[in-house]
Design a protein around this motif. Structure first.
Motif, mmCIF file in Angstrom:
data_model
loop_
_atom_site.group_PDB
_atom_site.id
_atom_site.type_symbol
_atom_site.label_atom_id
_atom_site.label_comp_id
_atom_site.label_asym_id
_atom_site.label_seq_id
_atom_site.Cartn_x
_atom_site.Cartn_y
_atom_site.Cartn_z
ATOM 1 N N VAL A 3 14.331 5.035 -2.258
ATOM 2 C CA VAL A 3 13.158 4.803 -1.457
ATOM 3 C C VAL A 3 12.749 6.062 -0.708
ATOM 4 C CG1 VAL A 3 14.405 4.032 0.595
ATOM 5 C CG2 VAL A 3 12.128 3.126 0.092
ATOM 6 N N SER A 4 13.237 7.193 -1.112
ATOM 7 C CA SER A 4 12.982 8.441 -0.414
ATOM 8 C C SER A 4 12.163 9.387 -1.269
ATOM 9 C CB SER A 4 14.298 9.107 -0.008
ATOM 10 O OG SER A 4 15.062 8.244 0.806
ATOM 11 N N ALA A 5 11.504 10.344 -0.585
ATOM 12 C CA ALA A 5 10.711 11.366 -1.247
ATOM 13 C C ALA A 5 11.183 12.730 -0.772
ATOM 14 C CB ALA A 5 9.230 11.166 -0.928
ATOM 15 N N VAL A 6 10.815 13.769 -1.509
ATOM 16 C CA VAL A 6 11.223 15.112 -1.115
ATOM 17 C C VAL A 6 10.235 15.737 -0.138
ATOM 18 C CG1 VAL A 6 12.554 15.554 -3.204
ATOM 19 C CG2 VAL A 6 10.105 16.077 -3.161
ATOM 20 N N ALA A 7 9.205 14.998 0.271
ATOM 21 C CA ALA A 7 8.257 15.443 1.287
ATOM 22 C C ALA A 7 8.302 14.454 2.454
ATOM 23 C CB ALA A 7 6.841 15.523 0.714
ATOM 24 N N PRO A 8 8.042 14.917 3.674
ATOM 25 C CA PRO A 8 8.121 14.021 4.841
ATOM 26 C C PRO A 8 6.925 13.096 4.998
ATOM 27 C CG PRO A 8 7.506 16.218 5.545
ATOM 28 C CD PRO A 8 7.804 16.315 4.070
ATOM 29 N N ASN A 9 5.977 13.155 4.102
ATOM 30 C CA ASN A 9 4.791 12.317 4.207
ATOM 31 C C ASN A 9 4.220 12.037 2.832
ATOM 32 O OD1 ASN A 9 4.105 15.157 4.103
ATOM 33 N ND2 ASN A 9 1.989 14.554 4.447
ATOM 34 N N PHE A 10 3.393 10.966 2.766
ATOM 35 C CA PHE A 10 2.625 10.697 1.561
ATOM 36 C C PHE A 10 1.305 11.456 1.642
ATOM 37 C CE2 PHE A 10 5.160 6.654 1.854
ATOM 38 C CZ PHE A 10 5.940 6.907 0.748
ATOM 39 N N PHE A 11 0.599 11.546 0.522
ATOM 40 C CA PHE A 11 -0.629 12.354 0.547
ATOM 41 C C PHE A 11 -1.901 11.526 0.474
ATOM 42 C CE2 PHE A 11 0.751 12.116 -3.849
ATOM 43 C CZ PHE A 11 -0.410 11.892 -4.567
#
Length: 265
Positions: A3-11
């Motif tokens: 459930v994680s991404a390599v960026a701190p936010n969605f775009f």
């Protein structure tokens, strides 16, 4: 980190925006979401989303354990709201990783864990209501200056050979859902509500395709009996990983150490 991404936010700010982007991508015109159908009317451009999307692009790590992950969306933490992150405890860069191989991340992790243990530090960032830290707008990065990430646990990944046919089959038949949690740490925001439904439907599709039963393993022995020469009696009660509630259970693998918990995988 499913459930994680390599960026701190969605775009993209809204669910409708993601739906529009997915539609345009499915017909082979993804950039028309950002720059309009014929690229001539600036009023139809989504330049902020384009900038944020390009900002998420990073150099690929050598292994999935060699980078930092972010929840990007918010979660409850008792009376507080938080985001979480996990990053490698040290710089894991195994030699000889061929990044032209489409499976180079798997190969790199296989090489790393064949020779040594690995560790990831789990951190939480508390929301400050008086700061610009929105819950619904997941395109906004919460300021680490106003609320830094605080280490609360370490994830210990022991040296192992994980890439076997038996273990790959077990992994393929598992499902994950961010809503598989107690109310004290429940997901927040519209995006997590969307995830709940998408994850349930994709898990159900995969089970039917793989002819896999709905259930949750109680131990490695349930799913990988070759690792357990002496079998314990199986439990008669099995709950789905998508819906089970463990609010009354305590994980014996969690041990307090200098203010941080440690869980072994």
């Amino acid at each position: 980190m499913g459930v994680s991404a390599v960026a701190p936010n969605f775009f993209i700010r809204s669910i409708e925006g993601y739906r529009d982007l997915e539609h345009k991508t499915s017909i082979g015109k993804p950039f028309t979401y950002f720059l309009g159908e014929h690229y001539v009317n600036p009023l139809h451009w989504n330049l902020r989303e384009l900038y944020l999307g390009l900002s998420t692009r990073k150099k690929a790590p050598h292994t999935p354990i060699s980078t930092q992950y972010f929840s990007a969306s918010a979660y409850q933490l008792g009376p507080h709201e938080m985001k979480y992150s996990a990053k490698a405890c040290e710089d894991y860069n195994p030699t000889g990783v061929d990044k032209t191989d489409p499976n180079f991340l798997r190969n790199g992790m296989r090489s790393l864990l064949r020779d040594q243990d690995a560790c990831m530090q789990f951190m939480v960032q508390l929301r400050k209501p008086d700061a610009r830290m929105p819950i619904q707008d997941t395109t906004v990065v919460w300021s680490e200056k106003k609320s830094p990430f605080v280490p609360v646990a370490r994830i210990h990944i022991p040296k192992q050979q994980f890439d076997s046919a038996e273990q790959n089959e077990m992994c393929e038949n598992l499902s994950f859902n961010v809503w598989h949690a107690t109310k004290e740490i429940k997901p927040l925001s519209y995006f997590n509500e969307l995830r709940r439904d998408i994850y349930l439907h994709t898990a159900a599709f995969r089970r039917v395709r793989n002819n896999a039963p709905v259930g949750e393993p109680n131990s490695w022995c349930d799913s990988m009996p070759s690792l357990c020469p002496v079998q314990n009696e199986p439990s008669n009660t099995v709950e789905s990983a998508d819906t089970a509630d463990f609010s009354d259970q305590t994980d014996p693998s969690l041990e307090d150490s200098d203010g941080e918990g440690t869980v072994s995988l």
